[in-house]
Write a protein that holds these residues in place. Structure first.
Motif, mmCIF file in Angstrom:
data_model
loop_
_atom_site.group_PDB
_atom_site.id
_atom_site.type_symbol
_atom_site.label_atom_id
_atom_site.label_comp_id
_atom_site.label_asym_id
_atom_site.label_seq_id
_atom_site.Cartn_x
_atom_site.Cartn_y
_atom_site.Cartn_z
ATOM 1 N N GLY A 1 -28.717 61.787 68.719
ATOM 2 C CA GLY A 1 -29.196 60.840 67.714
ATOM 3 C C GLY A 1 -28.172 60.592 66.622
ATOM 4 O O GLY A 1 -27.026 61.044 66.702
ATOM 5 N N VAL A 2 -28.597 59.873 65.587
ATOM 6 C CA VAL A 2 -27.691 59.537 64.484
ATOM 7 C C VAL A 2 -28.372 59.793 63.145
ATOM 8 O O VAL A 2 -29.601 59.812 63.051
ATOM 9 N N LEU A 3 -27.543 60.023 62.121
ATOM 10 C CA LEU A 3 -28.017 60.037 60.739
ATOM 11 C C LEU A 3 -27.667 58.676 60.168
ATOM 12 O O LEU A 3 -26.489 58.315 60.092
ATOM 13 N N SER A 4 -28.682 57.905 59.823
ATOM 14 C CA SER A 4 -28.404 56.569 59.291
ATOM 15 C C SER A 4 -28.898 56.464 57.857
ATOM 16 O O SER A 4 -29.866 57.118 57.480
ATOM 17 N N GLY A 5 -28.202 55.678 57.078
ATOM 18 C CA GLY A 5 -28.533 55.533 55.657
ATOM 19 C C GLY A 5 -27.384 54.899 54.906
ATOM 20 O O GLY A 5 -27.589 54.082 54.013
ATOM 21 N N HIS A 6 -26.164 55.267 55.281
ATOM 22 C CA HIS A 6 -25.005 54.641 54.641
ATOM 23 C C HIS A 6 -24.940 53.162 55.028
ATOM 24 O O HIS A 6 -25.327 52.782 56.137
ATOM 25 N N GLU A 7 -24.436 52.358 54.110
ATOM 26 C CA GLU A 7 -24.387 50.911 54.340
ATOM 27 C C GLU A 7 -22.975 50.417 54.652
ATOM 28 O O GLU A 7 -22.725 49.221 54.704
ATOM 29 N N ASN A 8 -22.056 51.339 54.823
ATOM 30 C CA ASN A 8 -20.684 50.991 55.205
ATOM 31 C C ASN A 8 -20.093 52.202 55.927
ATOM 32 O O ASN A 8 -20.761 53.220 56.086
ATOM 33 N N ARG A 9 -18.862 52.069 56.338
ATOM 34 C CA ARG A 9 -18.146 53.097 57.099
ATOM 35 C C ARG A 9 -18.286 54.494 56.475
ATOM 36 O O ARG A 9 -18.103 54.669 55.277
ATOM 37 N N VAL A 10 -18.639 55.484 57.275
ATOM 38 C CA VAL A 10 -18.671 56.889 56.825
ATOM 39 C C VAL A 10 -17.243 57.417 56.904
ATOM 40 O O VAL A 10 -16.624 57.406 57.964
ATOM 41 N N THR A 11 -16.705 57.853 55.770
ATOM 42 C CA THR A 11 -15.275 58.199 55.706
ATOM 43 C C THR A 11 -14.987 59.678 55.868
ATOM 44 O O THR A 11 -13.916 60.063 56.317
ATOM 45 N N SER A 12 -15.935 60.514 55.470
ATOM 46 C CA SER A 12 -15.648 61.948 55.439
ATOM 47 C C SER A 12 -16.946 62.727 55.578
ATOM 48 O O SER A 12 -18.020 62.233 55.204
ATOM 49 N N LEU A 13 -16.834 63.941 56.105
ATOM 50 C CA LEU A 13 -18.012 64.763 56.383
ATOM 51 C C LEU A 13 -17.629 66.218 56.151
ATOM 52 O O LEU A 13 -16.556 66.652 56.578
ATOM 53 N N THR A 14 -18.473 66.951 55.465
ATOM 54 C CA THR A 14 -18.196 68.362 55.209
ATOM 55 C C THR A 14 -19.485 69.165 55.361
ATOM 56 O O THR A 14 -20.544 68.733 54.898
ATOM 57 N N VAL A 15 -19.404 70.290 56.067
ATOM 58 C CA VAL A 15 -20.580 71.133 56.325
ATOM 59 C C VAL A 15 -20.517 72.344 55.396
ATOM 60 O O VAL A 15 -19.459 72.977 55.262
ATOM 61 N N ALA A 16 -21.625 72.656 54.749
ATOM 62 C CA ALA A 16 -21.678 73.822 53.855
ATOM 63 C C ALA A 16 -21.370 75.093 54.633
ATOM 64 O O ALA A 16 -21.759 75.231 55.796
ATOM 65 N N GLN A 17 -20.694 76.025 53.960
ATOM 66 C CA GLN A 17 -20.305 77.272 54.622
ATOM 67 C C GLN A 17 -21.518 78.056 55.114
ATOM 68 O O GLN A 17 -21.456 78.736 56.131
ATOM 69 N N ASN A 18 -22.642 77.954 54.392
ATOM 70 C CA ASN A 18 -23.847 78.668 54.816
ATOM 71 C C ASN A 18 -24.634 77.903 55.885
ATOM 72 O O ASN A 18 -25.666 78.349 56.367
ATOM 73 N N GLY A 19 -24.134 76.716 56.242
ATOM 74 C CA GLY A 19 -24.731 75.948 57.338
ATOM 75 C C GLY A 19 -26.006 75.204 56.992
ATOM 76 O O GLY A 19 -26.650 74.629 57.864
ATOM 77 N N LEU A 20 -26.402 75.193 55.714
ATOM 78 C CA LEU A 20 -27.706 74.634 55.359
ATOM 79 C C LEU A 20 -27.690 73.140 55.039
ATOM 80 O O LEU A 20 -28.734 72.515 54.919
ATOM 81 N N ALA A 21 -26.515 72.563 54.866
ATOM 82 C CA ALA A 21 -26.461 71.141 54.508
ATOM 83 C C ALA A 21 -25.147 70.512 54.957
ATOM 84 O O ALA A 21 -24.170 71.208 55.215
ATOM 85 N N VAL A 22 -25.198 69.191 55.045
ATOM 86 C CA VAL A 22 -24.008 68.398 55.377
ATOM 87 C C VAL A 22 -23.876 67.330 54.296
ATOM 88 O O VAL A 22 -24.873 66.757 53.861
ATOM 89 N N VAL A 23 -22.635 67.094 53.841
ATOM 90 C CA VAL A 23 -22.402 66.031 52.859
ATOM 91 C C VAL A 23 -21.492 64.980 53.476
ATOM 92 O O VAL A 23 -20.510 65.320 54.157
ATOM 93 N N THR A 24 -21.826 63.708 53.265
ATOM 94 C CA THR A 24 -21.004 62.611 53.783
ATOM 95 C C THR A 24 -20.626 61.674 52.644
ATOM 96 O O THR A 24 -21.350 61.541 51.661
ATOM 97 N N SER A 25 -19.474 61.022 52.809
ATOM 98 C CA SER A 25 -19.051 59.992 51.851
ATOM 99 C C SER A 25 -18.822 58.696 52.619
ATOM 100 O O SER A 25 -18.597 58.710 53.828
ATOM 101 N N SER A 26 -18.861 57.582 51.876
ATOM 102 C CA SER A 26 -18.799 56.290 52.556
ATOM 103 C C SER A 26 -18.146 55.223 51.683
ATOM 104 O O SER A 26 -18.073 55.348 50.462
ATOM 105 N N TRP A 27 -17.717 54.165 52.349
ATOM 106 C CA TRP A 27 -17.221 52.992 51.636
ATOM 107 C C TRP A 27 -18.348 52.285 50.878
ATOM 108 O O TRP A 27 -18.084 51.357 50.118
ATOM 109 N N ASP A 28 -19.613 52.702 51.090
ATOM 110 C CA ASP A 28 -20.710 52.078 50.340
ATOM 111 C C ASP A 28 -20.805 52.639 48.912
ATOM 112 O O ASP A 28 -21.752 52.338 48.184
ATOM 113 N N GLN A 29 -19.818 53.497 48.528
ATOM 114 C CA GLN A 29 -19.671 54.072 47.184
ATOM 115 C C GLN A 29 -20.576 55.279 46.933
ATOM 116 O O GLN A 29 -20.583 55.835 45.839
#
Length: 347
Positions: free
Chosen positions: A313-341
């Protein structure tokens, strides 16, 4: 029009391609089992159900990079608005806003200790800030400007508070001592821009990805690669070490993600989205290594079960290109950044 290559260069390229082909044939000969068949007895993983926990607004231009601190709570994002923002991902609040001298930021890094952040980009420089000390304006104090690159700074990662590793558009890797501000290593790493760096869990090795379509494994203490991995047909935009330390994943412009096994010295799995039209800008693995997440230029994050090679599946919500992705060291969350600011926390 690009300049025409001379006959000698063309001949050398041809020889290189032939060598690559021969290596791939030799690898196939020793591959006695496929990854899928080896994992056929493994039970299906439960569906990954991540939703946006926090939508973090604050940047006023494209956000190009994001990276978690070692505390799994704070992260730093860098944007073309000329700002670094340090976020508390639990609350979604800004902790600090750091104005930059150059707005053309392409890469950010948080020291595992949480004491320093670094960034760089088209200014051909890596700038390091001490988040615990403020300058007269109240922003985090700039402690180092690491100059001397002949190309843009594309990637940076802290080895520790006093050491940082950088990759750049001049095809080089540099290691810096932040106390003296001097390079301790400076060597050509690829035949194209070095665009991604990922440190191994034990910190003794690291893997790089490049626009030359290859990935390379390095020992921190050496200037020649231990292994070179090929298979991608276009730029390798992102690399991420497997938590087990014996493999890594990649995301590429060629609309695929791949799993490379270090011990067998080759690619063992190929992951493609259902539509096969999405180029990947970033990649990450969950704490177990069972799920692969790839940020895409189709505005989504694609998820695969790595062992079963199933698109989950996919995680959708960003309105433009997803530029970067980082996973928390404890594995509990993922953070993404995008051209949608925007910066999103998924959990």
């Amino acid at each position: 029009m690009p300049p025409k290559a001379d006959p000698e260069t063309l001949q050398l390229r041809k020889e290189l391609e032939e060598l690559y082909q021969k290596l791939q044939e030799d690898q196939k000969k020793v591959a006695d089992v496929t990854f899928e068949s080896a994992c056929s007895g493994v039970a299906d993983a439960p569906k990954m159900r991540l939703v946006t926990r926090k939508l973090m607004k604050g940047h006023i231009n494209k956000v190009n990079s994001v990276h978690y601190s070692g505390d799994s709570r704070h992260c730093v994002s860098g944007s073309l608005d000329g700002k670094l923002i340090i976020w508390d991902t639990y609350t979604g609040n800004k902790v600090q806003v750091i104005p930059l001298r150059s707005a053309w930021v392409m890469s950010v890094a948080f020291a595992p200790s949480g004491n320093f952040v670094a960034c760089g980009g088209m200014d051909n420089m890596c700038t390091v800030y001490d988040v615990n000390n403020r300058d007269t304006s109240g922003a985090a104090k700039m402690v180092r400007e690491l100059a001397g690159y002949e190309g843009f700074l594309s990637s940076c990662r802290f080895l520790e508070d006093k050491k940082i590793l950088t990759g750049s558009g001049d095809m080089k890797i540099c290691m810096w001592d932040l106390e003296s501000g001097r390079k301790t290593e400076d060597f050509p790493a690829h035949n194209g821009d070095v665009v991604a760096i990922s440190l191994s869990p034990d910190g003794n090795t690291y893997v790089t990805g490049s626009v030359d379509k290859t990935c390379r494994l390095w020992d921190i203490r050496e200037q020649s690669p231990k292994q070179t991995f090929f298979g991608h047909e276009s730029d390798v935009n992102s690399v991420c070490f497997h938590p087990g330390g014996q493999a890594f994943v990649t995301g590429s412009e060629d609309k695929s993600a791949r799993l490379f096994d270090i011990r067998s010295d080759q690619q063992v799995a190929l992951y493609q989205p259902p539509n096969k039209t999405s180029g990947f800008t970033s990649c990450g693995l969950t704490l177990s290594g069972r799920y692969l997440l790839c940020g895409s230029d189709d505005n989504n994050v694609h998820i695969w079960d790595t062992l079963k090679n199933q698109h989950s599946g996919v995680l959708s919500g960003h309105e433009n290109r997803v530029t970067s992705l980082t996973v928390a060291q404890n594995g509990l969350a993922v953070v993404t950044s995008s051209w949608d600011q925007h910066v999103r926390v998924w959990g």
